[in-house]
Design an enzyme around this catalytic site. Structure first.
Site, PDB file in Angstrom:
ATOM      1  N   ARG A 103       0.814  -1.208   0.000  1.00 36.37           N
ATOM      2  CA  ARG A 103       0.000   0.000   0.000  1.00 36.37           C
ATOM      3  C   ARG A 103       0.852   1.264   0.000  1.00 36.37           C
ATOM      4  O   ARG A 103       0.558   2.223  -0.725  1.00 36.37           O
ATOM      5  CB  ARG A 103      -0.947  -0.019   1.201  1.00 36.37           C
ATOM      6  CG  ARG A 103      -1.844   1.213   1.344  1.00 36.37           C
ATOM      7  CD  ARG A 103      -2.446   1.705   0.043  1.00 36.37           C
ATOM      8  NE  ARG A 103      -3.102   0.653  -0.728  1.00 36.37           N
ATOM      9  CZ  ARG A 103      -3.358   0.734  -2.033  1.00 36.37           C
ATOM     10  NH1 ARG A 103      -3.009   1.807  -2.718  1.00 36.37           N
ATOM     11  NH2 ARG A 103      -3.947  -0.255  -2.665  1.00 36.37           N
ATOM     12  N   LYS A 138       2.652  25.052  -3.594  1.00 35.61           N
ATOM     13  CA  LYS A 138       1.411  24.421  -3.134  1.00 35.61           C
ATOM     14  C   LYS A 138       1.557  22.905  -3.246  1.00 35.61           C
ATOM     15  O   LYS A 138       0.981  22.256  -4.114  1.00 35.61           O
ATOM     16  CB  LYS A 138       0.225  24.927  -3.948  1.00 35.61           C
ATOM     17  CG  LYS A 138      -0.035  26.420  -3.756  1.00 35.61           C
ATOM     18  CD  LYS A 138      -1.165  26.904  -4.647  1.00 35.61           C
ATOM     19  CE  LYS A 138      -1.388  28.401  -4.485  1.00 35.61           C
ATOM     20  NZ  LYS A 138      -2.450  28.908  -5.394  1.00 35.61           N
ATOM     21  N   LYS A 170       4.415  39.162  -3.159  1.00 38.75           N
ATOM     22  CA  LYS A 170       3.019  38.963  -3.525  1.00 38.75           C
ATOM     23  C   LYS A 170       2.170  40.120  -2.999  1.00 38.75           C
ATOM     24  O   LYS A 170       2.669  41.054  -2.384  1.00 38.75           O
ATOM     25  CB  LYS A 170       2.541  37.611  -3.004  1.00 38.75           C
ATOM     26  CG  LYS A 170       3.391  36.442  -3.509  1.00 38.75           C
ATOM     27  CD  LYS A 170       2.697  35.120  -3.408  1.00 38.75           C
ATOM     28  CE  LYS A 170       1.650  34.984  -4.476  1.00 38.75           C
ATOM     29  NZ  LYS A 170       0.989  33.657  -4.476  1.00 38.75           N
ATOM     30  N   GLU A 200       4.519  39.872  -8.009  1.00 34.69           N
ATOM     31  CA  GLU A 200       3.176  39.608  -8.522  1.00 34.69           C
ATOM     32  C   GLU A 200       2.484  40.917  -8.859  1.00 34.69           C
ATOM     33  O   GLU A 200       2.544  41.885  -8.083  1.00 34.69           O
ATOM     34  CB  GLU A 200       2.374  38.860  -7.462  1.00 34.69           C
ATOM     35  CG  GLU A 200       0.922  38.600  -7.841  1.00 34.69           C
ATOM     36  CD  GLU A 200       0.162  37.947  -6.699  1.00 34.69           C
ATOM     37  OE1 GLU A 200       0.251  36.719  -6.571  1.00 34.69           O
ATOM     38  OE2 GLU A 200      -0.506  38.671  -5.938  1.00 34.69           O
ATOM     39  N   ASP A 221      -0.904  37.755 -12.548  1.00 31.33           N
ATOM     40  CA  ASP A 221      -1.867  36.938 -11.806  1.00 31.33           C
ATOM     41  C   ASP A 221      -3.286  37.133 -12.307  1.00 31.33           C
ATOM     42  O   ASP A 221      -3.804  38.258 -12.362  1.00 31.33           O
ATOM     43  CB  ASP A 221      -1.785  37.294 -10.313  1.00 31.33           C
ATOM     44  CG  ASP A 221      -2.558  36.319  -9.450  1.00 31.33           C
ATOM     45  OD1 ASP A 221      -2.429  35.101  -9.671  1.00 31.33           O
ATOM     46  OD2 ASP A 221      -3.280  36.776  -8.551  1.00 31.33           O
TER      47      ASP A 221
END
Length: 282
Positions: A103, A138, A170, A200, A221
């Site tokens: 597994r 992410k 950002k 960004e 963005d």
């Protein structure tokens, strides 16, 4: 170019932790009660659907950690395109060890092959444009190195690996610093000359400000393909252009046609569907 394997030193702790989680406090009570201690078996891990393989090193290590000496032959190395029924690995040895590691080996192999497959689909979607598909931060906690390598197995490239290898200013950084100009100036004063600075931007006005501040990369963005095309014209080669937001296999082609250098996508690591593989005895 052949895909360079990650050092075992990086991969083994991840696989070991997964095995320990699965074995719990008492080990595999099902296998130990059903299978004789000296039983052996031969099995294959085969594909159930088309895709691209990644994570074979994880599967090899999983079986080896359960019992050194288990024979594992990789038939389809990472980066291989596969069809249903293709054999990826052949495994032979102690039956208990193989079944107890099954597994964990499949969990990692299916997930990472899913990342590679999702990436490959996007790479295909942006042909014949110059844009490269890249990942983001992410990622699944603890699996970043594996997932980013799976992106490369699918033909993509990697964005920064962490907070320490590049500056990415950002929207919240800009809000806290007061402006793009101030944020870029502070970043340049803080980091060394080898560190790239990306910013960004959400609008073309912000893009002009970022270029005037001297950024190396602009993250465009959530812009439409038309806005992206205008942004690429404004940049005119003065910085690397990266598009992000709402990227799917259906939208990637139009985004790439705008002329951007990079297209970043978070879901290929955190939400890619698995590639279905299974272990078959015999």
């Amino acid at each position: 170019m052949p895909l360079t394997p990650l050092p075992r030193l990086m991969v083994e702790p991840i696989v070991r932790a997964a095995l320990l989680e699965d074995l719990g406090r008492a080990g595999d009570v099902t296998t130990e009660s059903v299978i004789a201690a000296d039983a052996t078996l031969s099995a294959v891990i085969a594909t159930r659907q088309p895709g691209v393989i990644a994570g074979t090193d994880c599967a090899v290590i999983a079986f080896d950690l359960m019992q050194p000496g288990i024979s594992v032959v990789v038939e389809r190395p990472d980066g291989s395109a596969v069809s249903p029924g293709d054999v990826v690995l052949r495994v032979q040895g102690n039956a208990r060890a193989i079944l107890s590691a099954e597994r964990v080996a499949l969990n990692l192999l299916c997930h990472l092959s899913g990342v590679a497959t999702a990436t490959a689909n996007l790479v295909q979607a942006v042909q014949p444009h110059k844009a490269r598909i890249i990942d983001t931060r992410k990622t699944t906690p603890g699996l970043r190195a594996l997932e980013k390598r799976a992106v490369r197995a699918g033909g993509g490239d990697n964005h920064r690996f962490g907070l320490d290898d590049a500056v990415l200013i950002k929207d919240n950084h800009i809000a806290a610093a007061g402006s793009i100009t101030a944020a870029v100036a502070r970043a340049r004063a803080h980091v060394g000359h080898m560190v790239k600075v990306e910013c960004e931007v959400d609008t073309l006005d912000q893009l002009h400000e970022a270029l005037a501040a001297g950024v190396d990369v602009v993250l465009l963005d959530n812009m439409t393909p038309a806005q992206l095309k205008d942004a690429v014209a404004i940049v005119a080669g003065r910085a690397v252009t990266e598009a992000s937001g709402r990227v799917t296999a259906a939208t990637a082609g139009a985004i790439a046609a705008s002329g951007v250098d990079l297209i970043s996508c978070g879901w290929i690591t955190h939400s890619a569907p698995i590639l279905d593989l299974g272990l078959d005895i015999g």
